[in-house]
Design a protein around this motif. Structure first.
Motif, PDB file in Angstrom:
ATOM      1  N   SER A   1       0.852  -1.199   0.000  1.00  0.00           N
ATOM      2  CA  SER A   1       0.000   0.000   0.000  1.00  0.00           C
ATOM      3  C   SER A   1       0.880   1.239   0.000  1.00  0.00           C
ATOM      4  O   SER A   1       2.062   1.176   0.355  1.00  0.00           O
ATOM      5  CB  SER A   1      -0.923  -0.001   1.220  1.00  0.00           C
ATOM      6  N   PRO A   2       0.317   2.396  -0.419  1.00  0.00           N
ATOM      7  CA  PRO A   2       1.112   3.631  -0.426  1.00  0.00           C
ATOM      8  C   PRO A   2       1.419   4.103   0.996  1.00  0.00           C
ATOM      9  O   PRO A   2       0.893   3.544   1.963  1.00  0.00           O
ATOM     10  CB  PRO A   2       0.207   4.645  -1.134  1.00  0.00           C
ATOM     11  N   LEU A   3       2.257   5.114   1.094  1.00  0.00           N
ATOM     12  CA  LEU A   3       2.567   5.701   2.400  1.00  0.00           C
ATOM     13  C   LEU A   3       1.841   7.041   2.524  1.00  0.00           C
ATOM     14  O   LEU A   3       1.860   7.843   1.585  1.00  0.00           O
ATOM     15  CB  LEU A   3       4.072   5.928   2.548  1.00  0.00           C
ATOM     16  N   GLY A   4       1.216   7.259   3.682  1.00  0.00           N
ATOM     17  CA  GLY A   4       0.535   8.534   3.936  1.00  0.00           C
ATOM     18  C   GLY A   4      -0.499   8.834   2.863  1.00  0.00           C
ATOM     19  O   GLY A   4      -1.294   7.973   2.495  1.00  0.00           O
ATOM     20  N   SER A   5      -0.453  10.064   2.316  1.00  0.00           N
ATOM     21  CA  SER A   5      -1.432  10.479   1.303  1.00  0.00           C
ATOM     22  C   SER A   5      -1.240   9.727  -0.009  1.00  0.00           C
ATOM     23  O   SER A   5      -2.158   9.646  -0.827  1.00  0.00           O
ATOM     24  CB  SER A   5      -1.274  11.982   1.039  1.00  0.00           C
TER      25      SER A   5
ATOM     26  N   SER B   1       3.874   7.753  -4.532  1.00  0.00           N
ATOM     27  CA  SER B   1       3.893   6.596  -3.653  1.00  0.00           C
ATOM     28  C   SER B   1       2.784   5.615  -4.073  1.00  0.00           C
ATOM     29  O   SER B   1       2.960   4.397  -4.035  1.00  0.00           O
ATOM     30  CB  SER B   1       3.710   7.063  -2.212  1.00  0.00           C
ATOM     31  N   LYS B   2       1.643   6.194  -4.515  1.00  0.00           N
ATOM     32  CA  LYS B   2       0.505   5.358  -4.909  1.00  0.00           C
ATOM     33  C   LYS B   2       0.814   4.544  -6.165  1.00  0.00           C
ATOM     34  O   LYS B   2       0.653   3.321  -6.176  1.00  0.00           O
ATOM     35  CB  LYS B   2      -0.709   6.266  -5.163  1.00  0.00           C
ATOM     36  N   THR B   3       1.299   5.202  -7.214  1.00  0.00           N
ATOM     37  CA  THR B   3       1.544   4.462  -8.471  1.00  0.00           C
ATOM     38  C   THR B   3       2.741   3.520  -8.307  1.00  0.00           C
ATOM     39  O   THR B   3       2.793   2.469  -8.928  1.00  0.00           O
ATOM     40  CB  THR B   3       1.759   5.411  -9.668  1.00  0.00           C
TER      41      THR B   3
ATOM     42  N   TYR C   1      -2.788  -5.327  -3.444  1.00  0.00           N
ATOM     43  CA  TYR C   1      -2.562  -3.884  -3.276  1.00  0.00           C
ATOM     44  C   TYR C   1      -3.766  -3.287  -2.566  1.00  0.00           C
ATOM     45  O   TYR C   1      -4.910  -3.548  -2.938  1.00  0.00           O
ATOM     46  CB  TYR C   1      -2.384  -3.235  -4.651  1.00  0.00           C
ATOM     47  N   ILE C   2      -3.492  -2.488  -1.538  1.00  0.00           N
ATOM     48  CA  ILE C   2      -4.593  -1.785  -0.854  1.00  0.00           C
ATOM     49  C   ILE C   2      -4.354  -0.290  -0.997  1.00  0.00           C
ATOM     50  O   ILE C   2      -3.262   0.206  -0.654  1.00  0.00           O
ATOM     51  CB  ILE C   2      -4.677  -2.192   0.637  1.00  0.00           C
ATOM     52  N   ALA C   3      -5.370   0.397  -1.529  1.00  0.00           N
ATOM     53  CA  ALA C   3      -5.189   1.819  -1.867  1.00  0.00           C
ATOM     54  C   ALA C   3      -5.093   2.718  -0.634  1.00  0.00           C
ATOM     55  O   ALA C   3      -4.609   3.845  -0.718  1.00  0.00           O
ATOM     56  CB  ALA C   3      -6.331   2.272  -2.763  1.00  0.00           C
ATOM     57  N   ILE C   4      -5.556   2.215   0.509  1.00  0.00           N
ATOM     58  CA  ILE C   4      -5.501   3.056   1.718  1.00  0.00           C
ATOM     59  C   ILE C   4      -4.059   3.102   2.203  1.00  0.00           C
ATOM     60  O   ILE C   4      -3.442   2.070   2.467  1.00  0.00           O
ATOM     61  CB  ILE C   4      -6.410   2.483   2.832  1.00  0.00           C
ATOM     62  N   GLY C   5      -3.534   4.329   2.296  1.00  0.00           N
ATOM     63  CA  GLY C   5      -2.124   4.477   2.659  1.00  0.00           C
ATOM     64  C   GLY C   5      -1.843   4.145   4.120  1.00  0.00           C
ATOM     65  O   GLY C   5      -2.720   4.265   4.977  1.00  0.00           O
ATOM     66  N   VAL C   6      -0.614   3.711   4.385  1.00  0.00           N
ATOM     67  CA  VAL C   6      -0.178   3.528   5.782  1.00  0.00           C
ATOM     68  C   VAL C   6      -0.293   4.919   6.435  1.00  0.00           C
ATOM     69  O   VAL C   6       0.272   5.886   5.927  1.00  0.00           O
ATOM     70  CB  VAL C   6       1.295   3.052   5.841  1.00  0.00           C
TER      71      VAL C   6
END
Ligand SMILES: NC(=O)c1ccc[n+]([C@@H]2O[C@H](COP(=O)([O-])OP(=O)(O)OC[C@H]3O[C@@H](n4cnc5c(N)ncnc54)[C@H](OP(=O)(O)O)[C@@H]3O)[C@@H](O)[C@H]2O)c1
Length: 296
Positions: A187-191, A230-232, A245-250
């Motif tokens: 998953s992405p980090l933060g935003s 971070s998302k892509t 993959y989980i779209a909700i960021g850490v």
């Protein structure tokens, strides 16, 4: 046909992630490589010690190029005041020590090539694409990079050509950031909106090789042309590893809790331009993240 003469090259921190791969590449290209280490083990490794102001003289004999990679890991430990000092001194004071010894022993250096970081521009997320002529940032890491680069400038002031590579996150299968990103669920980090400038280790080492063989001088961003947030980045990594993959960021607060001030380099970041090095004729083997990850 132009045949390049073998060069004698001294790498500081040559025992690290980049240094080990670079040593192999240089040796394959018929260069002689010596390494400066705090704890030398192999036949081509020589001792140096900052607090003793010491460099084994054998390492300096007839050295033509120095590649300065040494430095305490920026993301290895929490940034306590003591750690911050070690991060700076292991880069800046070591460069000063090298400079003083080169002058003292009248070494006829053909080039001083130094690592730096894209942190030079500051840990900020915005829509700018930072290029080499842009102003440095104001935060701690920007300050480290400024001092690191100023230390390299001493060589230039003494008519020794210099090259500085402002490096993004180095992707390698051996270790480094990528290993830490390979979590069971990605998953992405933060935003997730912050950019993660990256480079494949092969392309980075090729840049160092070019700095020696093609007398590349000046300051260059060492990042791949394809930029990712971070998302892509997380999405591409999950796809490549065939992991969920989980779209909700850490959550940012969690990263701040875990890493303290250091979390800023995980949570912020802008796009960095690779155009200058490309204009010099550098051809990336790994322009896209997909290609880099598939290779790794
Ligand atoms: N890897 C990345 O993602 C990345 C990104 C941007 C910039 N960079 C920069 O590129 C350079 C090379 O990166 P890397 O990933 O290869 O680093 P690394 O694996 O952490 O290796 C750096 C080397 O520096 C030496 N070192 C560590 N602490 C030191 C200290 N306190 N005093 C003197 N020497 C010390 C060590 O050699 P000995 O133990 O043998 O002395 C170590 O092998 C570093 O300066 C790094 O900041 C790396």
């Amino acid at each position: 046909m132009y045949i390049y003469n073998m060069a004698k090259i001294l790498i500081t921190g040559g025992t690290g992630l980049v240094g080990k791969r670079l040593t192999k590449m240089l040796v394959k290209n018929n260069h002689e490589v010596l390494v400066l280490s705090r704890k030398p083990k192999k036949h081509n490794e020589f001792r140096w010690n900052l607090s003793e102001n010491y460099i084994d003289e054998k390492a300096l004999e007839n050295t033509e190029y120095i590649i300065h990679l040494a430095g305490a890991g920026i993301a290895d430990k929490r940034w306590t005041e003591e750690r911050k000092k070690v991060i700076i001194e292991s880069r800046v004071k070591t460069a000063n020590l090298l400079f003083n010894k080169i002058i003292e022993h009248k070494i006829n250096l053909k080039g001083f090539i130094s690592a730096s970081g894209i942190g030079y521009y500051g840990a900020i997320t915005n829509n700018r694409v930072y290029k080499e002529t842009d102003e440095p940032g104001n935060d701690y890491i920007a300050n480290v990079c400024k001092q690191w680069e100023n230390a390299a400038q001493q060589f230039s002031n003494n008519n020794i050509p210099i090259a500085i590579l402002r490096t993004g996150i180095v992707l390698s299968k051996e270790a480094g950031a990528l290993e830490k990103m390979k979590t069971p669920i990605i998953s992405p980090l933060g935003s997730g909106k912050q950019y993660i400038p990256w480079i494949h280790i092969e392309d980075l080492c090729q840049m160092y090789l070019n700095a020696v063989e093609d007398n590349l001088t000046g300051i260059f961003n060492a990042v791949a042309p394809e930029s990712h947030t971070s998302k892509t980045f997380a999405k591409t990594l999950a796809k490549s590893l065939k992991r969920p993959y989980i779209a909700i960021g850490v959550p940012s607060f969690l990263l701040k809790l875990m890493f303290g001030n250091l979390s800023v380099i995980l949570l912020e970041g802008s796009k960095i331009s690779a155009k200058k090095i490309e204009k010099k004729g550098f051809s990336f083997r790994f322009r896209t993240l997909k290609k880099a990850l598939n290779n790794l």
